[in-house]
Design a protein around this motif. Structure first.
Motif, short mmCIF file in Angstrom:
data_model
loop_
_atom_site.label_atom_id
_atom_site.label_comp_id
_atom_site.label_asym_id
_atom_site.label_seq_id
_atom_site.Cartn_x
_atom_site.Cartn_y
_atom_site.Cartn_z
N UNK A 62 0.83 -1.21 0.00
CA UNK A 62 0.00 0.00 0.00
C UNK A 62 0.86 1.25 0.00
N UNK A 63 1.90 1.25 0.84
CA UNK A 63 2.80 2.41 0.90
C UNK A 63 3.51 2.62 -0.43
N UNK A 64 3.96 1.51 -1.02
CA UNK A 64 4.71 1.58 -2.28
C UNK A 64 3.82 2.15 -3.38
N UNK A 65 2.60 1.63 -3.46
CA UNK A 65 1.65 2.08 -4.48
C UNK A 65 1.39 3.58 -4.31
N UNK A 66 1.16 3.97 -3.06
CA UNK A 66 0.85 5.38 -2.76
C UNK A 66 2.01 6.29 -3.20
N UNK A 67 3.23 5.90 -2.86
CA UNK A 67 4.41 6.72 -3.19
C UNK A 67 4.63 6.76 -4.70
N UNK A 68 4.46 5.58 -5.35
CA UNK A 68 4.71 5.52 -6.79
C UNK A 68 3.68 6.32 -7.56
N UNK A 69 2.42 6.20 -7.14
CA UNK A 69 1.36 6.95 -7.83
C UNK A 69 1.53 8.46 -7.67
N UNK A 70 2.19 8.86 -6.61
CA UNK A 70 2.47 10.29 -6.42
C UNK A 70 3.69 10.74 -7.23
N UNK A 71 4.39 9.77 -7.84
CA UNK A 71 5.51 10.11 -8.73
C UNK A 71 6.89 9.85 -8.17
N UNK A 72 6.98 9.21 -6.99
CA UNK A 72 8.31 8.91 -6.45
C UNK A 72 8.97 7.84 -7.33
N UNK A 73 10.28 7.98 -7.52
CA UNK A 73 11.03 6.98 -8.30
C UNK A 73 11.66 5.99 -7.35
N UNK A 74 11.68 4.71 -7.73
CA UNK A 74 12.30 3.67 -6.92
C UNK A 74 13.38 2.98 -7.75
N UNK A 75 14.55 2.78 -7.18
CA UNK A 75 15.60 2.01 -7.88
C UNK A 75 16.20 1.01 -6.90
N UNK A 76 16.47 -0.21 -7.42
CA UNK A 76 17.08 -1.25 -6.58
C UNK A 76 18.60 -1.16 -6.75
N UNK A 77 19.23 -0.37 -5.90
CA UNK A 77 20.69 -0.17 -5.95
C UNK A 77 21.19 0.04 -4.53
N UNK A 78 22.37 -0.51 -4.24
CA UNK A 78 22.95 -0.33 -2.90
C UNK A 78 23.78 0.95 -2.87
N UNK A 79 23.51 1.80 -1.91
CA UNK A 79 24.30 3.03 -1.77
C UNK A 79 25.63 2.70 -1.10
N UNK A 80 26.70 3.12 -1.76
CA UNK A 80 28.04 2.82 -1.24
C UNK A 80 28.56 3.97 -0.38
N UNK A 81 28.27 5.20 -0.82
CA UNK A 81 28.67 6.35 0.00
C UNK A 81 27.90 7.60 -0.41
N UNK A 82 27.99 8.61 0.46
CA UNK A 82 27.40 9.92 0.16
C UNK A 82 28.53 10.93 0.28
N UNK A 83 28.61 11.82 -0.71
CA UNK A 83 29.63 12.88 -0.64
C UNK A 83 28.95 14.23 -0.61
N UNK A 84 29.53 15.12 0.20
CA UNK A 84 28.97 16.47 0.29
C UNK A 84 29.65 17.34 -0.76
N UNK A 85 28.86 17.96 -1.63
CA UNK A 85 29.39 18.88 -2.63
C UNK A 85 29.17 20.30 -2.11
N UNK A 86 29.51 21.30 -2.94
CA UNK A 86 29.39 22.68 -2.45
C UNK A 86 27.97 22.99 -1.95
N UNK A 87 26.98 22.63 -2.78
CA UNK A 87 25.60 22.92 -2.35
C UNK A 87 24.78 21.65 -2.13
N UNK A 88 25.01 20.65 -2.98
CA UNK A 88 24.18 19.45 -2.91
C UNK A 88 24.98 18.24 -2.43
N UNK A 89 24.42 17.05 -2.64
CA UNK A 89 25.08 15.81 -2.24
C UNK A 89 25.16 14.86 -3.43
#
Ligand code: NAP
Length: 302
Positions: A62-89
Protein backbone atom coordinates in the motif's frame (compact mmCIF):
# COMPACT_ATOMS: atom_id res chain seq x y z
CA UNK A 1 19.15 16.80 -9.55
CA UNK A 2 16.56 15.32 -7.18
CA UNK A 3 15.13 17.38 -4.35
CA UNK A 4 15.45 14.49 -1.93
CA UNK A 5 17.20 11.14 -2.28
CA UNK A 6 15.93 8.64 0.29
CA UNK A 7 18.18 5.71 1.16
CA UNK A 8 16.03 2.77 2.18
CA UNK A 9 12.51 1.82 1.21
CA UNK A 10 10.98 0.53 4.42
CA UNK A 11 8.10 2.24 6.16
CA UNK A 12 10.20 5.33 6.96
CA UNK A 13 11.66 5.67 3.45
CA UNK A 14 8.37 5.21 1.62
CA UNK A 15 6.46 7.51 3.99
CA UNK A 16 9.11 10.19 3.46
CA UNK A 17 8.72 9.77 -0.32
CA UNK A 18 4.95 10.33 0.01
CA UNK A 19 5.53 13.57 1.95
CA UNK A 20 8.18 14.82 -0.51
CA UNK A 21 6.00 14.13 -3.56
CA UNK A 22 2.92 15.66 -1.94
CA UNK A 23 4.96 18.84 -1.39
CA UNK A 24 5.51 19.01 -5.16
CA UNK A 25 9.15 17.91 -4.91
CA UNK A 26 10.97 15.04 -6.59
CA UNK A 27 12.02 12.01 -4.56
CA UNK A 28 14.24 9.09 -5.51
CA UNK A 29 14.18 6.05 -3.23
CA UNK A 30 17.20 3.72 -3.35
CA UNK A 31 17.23 0.28 -1.74
CA UNK A 32 19.44 -2.70 -2.37
CA UNK A 33 16.61 -5.19 -1.84
CA UNK A 34 13.39 -3.98 -3.43
CA UNK A 35 10.87 -2.23 -1.23
CA UNK A 36 9.19 -2.94 2.09
CA UNK A 37 11.93 -3.26 4.69
CA UNK A 38 11.46 -5.33 7.84
CA UNK A 39 7.69 -4.98 7.95
CA UNK A 40 7.26 -7.47 5.09
CA UNK A 41 8.45 -10.14 7.56
CA UNK A 42 5.54 -9.41 9.90
CA UNK A 43 2.49 -11.59 9.40
CA UNK A 44 0.01 -9.39 11.20
CA UNK A 45 0.10 -5.71 12.24
CA UNK A 46 -2.38 -4.97 15.02
CA UNK A 47 -0.97 -1.80 16.58
CA UNK A 48 -1.06 0.78 13.80
CA UNK A 49 -3.73 3.38 14.62
CA UNK A 50 -6.78 3.20 12.41
CA UNK A 51 -5.92 -0.22 10.99
CA UNK A 52 -7.24 -3.10 13.07
CA UNK A 53 -5.41 -5.82 11.27
CA UNK A 54 -3.21 -5.97 8.17
CA UNK A 55 -0.37 -8.19 6.99
CA UNK A 56 3.12 -6.67 6.69
CA UNK A 57 3.42 -7.30 2.92
CA UNK A 58 -0.04 -5.77 2.34
CA UNK A 59 0.91 -2.69 4.37
CA UNK A 60 4.20 -2.30 2.46
CA UNK A 61 2.43 -2.76 -0.89
CA UNK A 62 0.00 0.00 0.00
CA UNK A 63 2.80 2.41 0.90
CA UNK A 64 4.71 1.58 -2.28
CA UNK A 65 1.65 2.08 -4.48
CA UNK A 66 0.85 5.38 -2.76
CA UNK A 67 4.41 6.72 -3.19
CA UNK A 68 4.71 5.52 -6.79
CA UNK A 69 1.36 6.95 -7.83
CA UNK A 70 2.47 10.29 -6.42
CA UNK A 71 5.51 10.11 -8.73
CA UNK A 72 8.31 8.91 -6.45
CA UNK A 73 11.03 6.98 -8.30
CA UNK A 74 12.30 3.67 -6.92
CA UNK A 75 15.60 2.01 -7.88
CA UNK A 76 17.08 -1.25 -6.58
CA UNK A 77 20.69 -0.17 -5.95
CA UNK A 78 22.95 -0.33 -2.90
CA UNK A 79 24.30 3.03 -1.77
CA UNK A 80 28.04 2.82 -1.24
CA UNK A 81 28.67 6.35 0.00
CA UNK A 82 27.40 9.92 0.16
CA UNK A 83 29.63 12.88 -0.64
CA UNK A 84 28.97 16.47 0.29
CA UNK A 85 29.39 18.88 -2.63
CA UNK A 86 29.39 22.68 -2.45
CA UNK A 87 25.60 22.92 -2.35
CA UNK A 88 24.18 19.45 -2.91
CA UNK A 89 25.08 15.81 -2.24
CA UNK A 90 26.33 13.00 -4.48
CA UNK A 91 24.81 9.64 -3.66
CA UNK A 92 27.03 6.92 -5.04
CA UNK A 93 25.59 3.46 -5.71
CA UNK A 94 27.14 0.39 -7.31
CA UNK A 95 25.99 1.56 -10.76
CA UNK A 96 25.39 5.31 -10.75
CA UNK A 97 25.86 8.65 -9.03
CA UNK A 98 22.78 10.70 -8.14
CA UNK A 99 22.68 14.35 -7.11
CA UNK A 100 20.26 15.61 -4.46
CA UNK A 101 19.63 18.79 -2.51
CA UNK A 102 18.72 16.81 0.63
CA UNK A 103 19.20 13.21 1.72
CA UNK A 104 17.15 11.10 4.11
CA UNK A 105 18.85 8.00 5.51
CA UNK A 106 16.17 5.42 6.27
CA UNK A 107 18.21 2.23 6.08
CA UNK A 108 16.39 0.43 8.87
CA UNK A 109 18.04 -2.60 10.44
CA UNK A 110 19.00 -6.17 9.56
CA UNK A 111 18.42 -9.45 11.41
CA UNK A 112 20.96 -10.18 14.14
CA UNK A 113 22.63 -13.61 13.92
CA UNK A 114 23.06 -15.92 16.90
CA UNK A 115 26.67 -16.56 15.94
CA UNK A 116 26.60 -20.19 17.07
CA UNK A 117 27.98 -23.33 15.46
CA UNK A 118 25.93 -24.64 12.54
CA UNK A 119 23.87 -21.47 12.10
CA UNK A 120 25.54 -20.03 9.02
CA UNK A 121 26.04 -23.42 7.35
CA UNK A 122 22.33 -24.26 7.63
CA UNK A 123 20.78 -20.95 6.55
CA UNK A 124 18.20 -21.94 3.93
CA UNK A 125 18.38 -25.58 5.07
CA UNK A 126 16.29 -25.15 8.20
CA UNK A 127 17.69 -21.94 9.67
CA UNK A 128 15.55 -18.93 8.84
CA UNK A 129 15.23 -15.31 9.95
CA UNK A 130 11.69 -14.95 8.62
CA UNK A 131 8.77 -17.12 9.74
CA UNK A 132 6.39 -15.21 7.49
CA UNK A 133 8.52 -16.09 4.45
CA UNK A 134 9.61 -19.64 5.25
CA UNK A 135 7.07 -20.89 7.78
CA UNK A 136 5.07 -22.98 5.31
CA UNK A 137 8.06 -25.20 4.52
CA UNK A 138 7.68 -26.60 8.05
CA UNK A 139 4.06 -27.75 7.88
CA UNK A 140 3.44 -30.49 10.44
CA UNK A 141 7.05 -30.53 11.64
CA UNK A 142 8.71 -29.57 14.92
CA UNK A 143 10.48 -26.23 15.01
CA UNK A 144 12.16 -23.80 17.42
CA UNK A 145 11.82 -20.05 17.55
CA UNK A 146 14.64 -18.21 19.33
CA UNK A 147 14.13 -14.83 21.00
CA UNK A 148 11.96 -13.03 23.51
CA UNK A 149 10.85 -9.90 21.66
CA UNK A 150 7.71 -9.20 19.67
CA UNK A 151 9.14 -10.78 16.53
CA UNK A 152 9.84 -14.09 18.29
CA UNK A 153 6.42 -14.08 19.95
CA UNK A 154 4.67 -13.37 16.66
CA UNK A 155 6.76 -16.00 14.87
CA UNK A 156 5.86 -18.57 17.53
CA UNK A 157 2.18 -17.69 17.15
CA UNK A 158 2.29 -17.97 13.37
CA UNK A 159 4.21 -21.24 13.53
CA UNK A 160 1.82 -22.75 16.09
CA UNK A 161 -0.77 -22.76 13.30
CA UNK A 162 1.59 -24.41 10.81
CA UNK A 163 4.05 -26.65 12.67
CA UNK A 164 3.35 -29.74 14.77
CA UNK A 165 5.28 -28.42 17.78
CA UNK A 166 6.86 -25.06 18.54
CA UNK A 167 9.63 -24.57 21.11
CA UNK A 168 10.01 -20.91 22.05
CA UNK A 169 13.59 -20.57 23.29
CA UNK A 170 14.46 -17.49 25.32
CA UNK A 171 17.57 -16.72 27.34
CA UNK A 172 15.62 -15.22 30.28
CA UNK A 173 12.39 -16.14 32.05
CA UNK A 174 10.63 -12.88 31.13
CA UNK A 175 9.71 -11.82 27.65
CA UNK A 176 10.58 -8.46 26.19
CA UNK A 177 7.59 -8.59 23.82
CA UNK A 178 3.94 -7.80 24.52
CA UNK A 179 2.26 -9.65 27.42
CA UNK A 180 -0.94 -10.01 25.40
CA UNK A 181 0.82 -12.24 22.88
CA UNK A 182 2.56 -14.20 25.66
CA UNK A 183 -0.84 -14.93 27.20
CA UNK A 184 -2.22 -16.09 23.84
CA UNK A 185 0.79 -18.37 23.37
CA UNK A 186 0.23 -19.93 26.81
CA UNK A 187 -3.14 -21.20 25.61
CA UNK A 188 -1.65 -23.10 22.66
CA UNK A 189 -1.22 -26.83 23.25
CA UNK A 190 1.63 -27.17 20.75
CA UNK A 191 3.81 -24.32 22.11
CA UNK A 192 6.43 -25.05 24.78
CA UNK A 193 8.40 -22.24 26.42
CA UNK A 194 12.07 -23.18 26.85
CA UNK A 195 13.20 -20.42 29.20
CA UNK A 196 16.54 -19.45 30.73
CA UNK A 197 18.04 -21.25 27.76
CA UNK A 198 20.78 -20.16 25.39
CA UNK A 199 21.12 -21.82 21.99
CA UNK A 200 24.63 -23.24 21.63
CA UNK A 201 24.55 -25.21 18.37
CA UNK A 202 22.35 -25.84 15.37
CA UNK A 203 22.84 -29.53 14.71
CA UNK A 204 22.77 -31.13 11.25
CA UNK A 205 24.98 -31.70 8.24
CA UNK A 206 22.83 -30.87 5.23
CA UNK A 207 19.62 -29.88 7.01
CA UNK A 208 18.69 -28.92 10.56
CA UNK A 209 18.24 -31.96 12.80
CA UNK A 210 18.17 -30.21 16.15
CA UNK A 211 18.93 -27.21 18.31
CA UNK A 212 21.18 -27.68 21.31
CA UNK A 213 20.36 -25.30 24.17
CA UNK A 214 22.05 -24.66 27.49
CA UNK A 215 19.94 -24.04 30.58
CA UNK A 216 21.63 -21.12 32.33
CA UNK A 217 20.20 -22.05 35.76
CA UNK A 218 21.40 -25.65 36.03
CA UNK A 219 24.01 -25.58 33.24
CA UNK A 220 22.44 -28.65 31.60
CA UNK A 221 22.28 -29.08 27.84
CA UNK A 222 19.12 -30.17 26.07
CA UNK A 223 18.67 -31.21 22.47
CA UNK A 224 15.49 -30.00 20.83
CA UNK A 225 14.75 -32.33 17.92
CA UNK A 226 13.57 -29.85 15.35
CA UNK A 227 13.88 -29.47 11.60
CA UNK A 228 13.56 -25.69 11.63
CA UNK A 229 15.14 -22.90 13.68
CA UNK A 230 13.64 -19.43 13.36
CA UNK A 231 16.04 -16.85 14.72
CA UNK A 232 14.35 -13.67 15.99
CA UNK A 233 16.93 -12.11 18.29
CA UNK A 234 16.68 -8.50 17.26
CA UNK A 235 18.34 -6.37 14.67
CA UNK A 236 21.53 -4.49 13.90
CA UNK A 237 21.95 -1.29 11.90
CA UNK A 238 23.61 -1.15 8.48
CA UNK A 239 25.03 2.36 8.22
CA UNK A 240 28.70 1.70 7.47
CA UNK A 241 28.39 3.38 4.05
CA UNK A 242 27.80 6.74 5.75
CA UNK A 243 30.25 6.58 8.66
CA UNK A 244 32.79 8.91 7.03
CA UNK A 245 30.23 11.69 6.66
CA UNK A 246 27.62 11.39 9.40
CA UNK A 247 28.01 10.61 13.08
CA UNK A 248 26.98 7.14 14.22
CA UNK A 249 26.59 6.02 17.83
CA UNK A 250 28.79 3.18 19.19
CA UNK A 251 26.20 0.59 18.05
CA UNK A 252 26.19 2.00 14.52
CA UNK A 253 22.83 3.81 14.63
CA UNK A 254 22.70 7.29 13.09
CA UNK A 255 23.19 9.90 15.77
CA UNK A 256 20.12 12.08 15.27
CA UNK A 257 17.50 13.32 17.72
CA UNK A 258 13.74 13.60 17.44
CA UNK A 259 14.18 16.36 14.84
CA UNK A 260 15.87 13.71 12.64
CA UNK A 261 18.82 16.03 11.90
CA UNK A 262 22.28 14.56 11.58
CA UNK A 263 25.55 16.45 12.09
CA UNK A 264 25.47 17.35 8.38
CA UNK A 265 23.08 20.11 7.32
CA UNK A 266 20.85 18.60 4.62
CA UNK A 267 21.16 14.95 5.69
CA UNK A 268 18.37 13.56 7.87
CA UNK A 269 17.74 10.16 9.45
CA UNK A 270 14.36 8.46 9.87
CA UNK A 271 13.10 5.19 11.28
CA UNK A 272 14.89 2.25 12.88
CA UNK A 273 18.35 3.30 11.60
CA UNK A 274 18.24 6.29 13.96
CA UNK A 275 19.48 6.26 17.55
CA UNK A 276 16.18 6.10 19.48
CA UNK A 277 14.27 4.16 22.08
CA UNK A 278 11.03 3.05 20.43
CA UNK A 279 11.35 1.26 17.10
CA UNK A 280 7.83 0.72 15.81
CA UNK A 281 5.95 1.19 12.58
CA UNK A 282 4.29 4.30 13.88
CA UNK A 283 7.57 5.88 15.05
CA UNK A 284 9.14 5.11 11.65
CA UNK A 285 6.23 6.89 9.95
CA UNK A 286 6.43 9.75 12.45
CA UNK A 287 10.16 10.18 11.85
CA UNK A 288 9.58 10.14 8.11
CA UNK A 289 7.15 13.07 8.29
CA UNK A 290 9.57 15.09 10.45
CA UNK A 291 12.57 14.27 8.23
CA UNK A 292 10.70 14.91 4.98
CA UNK A 293 9.45 18.34 6.07
CA UNK A 294 12.97 19.31 7.16
CA UNK A 295 14.48 17.90 3.93
CA UNK A 296 11.99 19.87 1.83
CA UNK A 297 12.80 23.07 3.76
CA UNK A 298 16.51 22.44 3.19
CA UNK A 299 15.98 21.75 -0.54
CA UNK A 300 14.08 25.03 -0.86
CA UNK A 301 17.12 26.91 0.43
CA UNK A 302 19.64 25.28 -1.96
P1 NAP B 1 14.00 -7.16 20.28
O1 NAP B 1 12.78 -6.52 20.85
O2 NAP B 1 15.30 -6.44 20.33
O3 NAP B 1 14.16 -8.57 20.98
C1 NAP B 1 15.26 -9.38 20.72
C2 NAP B 1 15.18 -10.59 21.62
O4 NAP B 1 16.24 -11.46 21.30
C3 NAP B 1 15.30 -10.22 23.10
O5 NAP B 1 14.33 -10.95 23.82
C4 NAP B 1 16.71 -10.66 23.44
O6 NAP B 1 16.82 -11.16 24.74
C5 NAP B 1 16.96 -11.79 22.47
N1 NAP B 1 18.38 -11.90 22.09
C6 NAP B 1 19.20 -10.92 21.64
N2 NAP B 1 20.42 -11.42 21.34
C7 NAP B 1 20.36 -12.74 21.64
C8 NAP B 1 21.29 -13.80 21.55
N3 NAP B 1 22.54 -13.61 21.09
N4 NAP B 1 20.89 -15.01 21.93
C9 NAP B 1 19.62 -15.24 22.38
N5 NAP B 1 18.69 -14.28 22.48
C10 NAP B 1 19.06 -13.04 22.12
O7 NAP B 1 13.81 -7.54 18.72
P2 NAP B 1 12.48 -7.83 17.87
O8 NAP B 1 11.62 -8.81 18.56
O9 NAP B 1 12.93 -8.16 16.50
O10 NAP B 1 11.76 -6.43 17.83
C11 NAP B 1 12.44 -5.27 17.35
C12 NAP B 1 11.53 -4.06 17.48
O11 NAP B 1 10.44 -4.20 16.57
C13 NAP B 1 10.91 -3.96 18.89
O12 NAP B 1 10.78 -2.61 19.22
C14 NAP B 1 9.57 -4.60 18.71
O13 NAP B 1 8.60 -4.15 19.66
C15 NAP B 1 9.24 -4.20 17.31
N6 NAP B 1 8.28 -5.11 16.70
C16 NAP B 1 6.99 -4.72 16.72
C17 NAP B 1 6.04 -5.56 16.17
C18 NAP B 1 4.63 -5.09 16.19
O14 NAP B 1 4.41 -4.02 16.75
N7 NAP B 1 3.68 -5.82 15.61
C19 NAP B 1 6.38 -6.79 15.64
C20 NAP B 1 7.71 -7.18 15.66
C21 NAP B 1 8.66 -6.32 16.21
P3 NAP B 1 16.70 -10.19 26.02
O15 NAP B 1 15.25 -9.87 26.15
O16 NAP B 1 17.23 -11.03 27.12
O17 NAP B 1 17.56 -9.00 25.73
Amino acid sequence: MYDVVIVGSGTAGMTAAIYVQRAGKKALVLDEAGFGGQIVFTSCIENYPGIQNVSGPEFADGLHKQAEELGAEFKVERVISIEKKEKAFSIITGVAIYEAKSVIVATGVKSRKLGIEGEEKLVGSGVSYCATCDGNFFKGRDIAVVGGGNTALEDAEVMSGIANKVYLVHRRDEFRGEQLTVERLKTKDNVEFVLNSKPVEVVGNFAVEGLKVLNTLDNKERMLEVSGVFVAVGHVPDNKAFEKLINLDPQGFVDAGENCRTNIDGIFAAGDCRNKKVRQLITAAGDAAVAAVAAIEHANKV
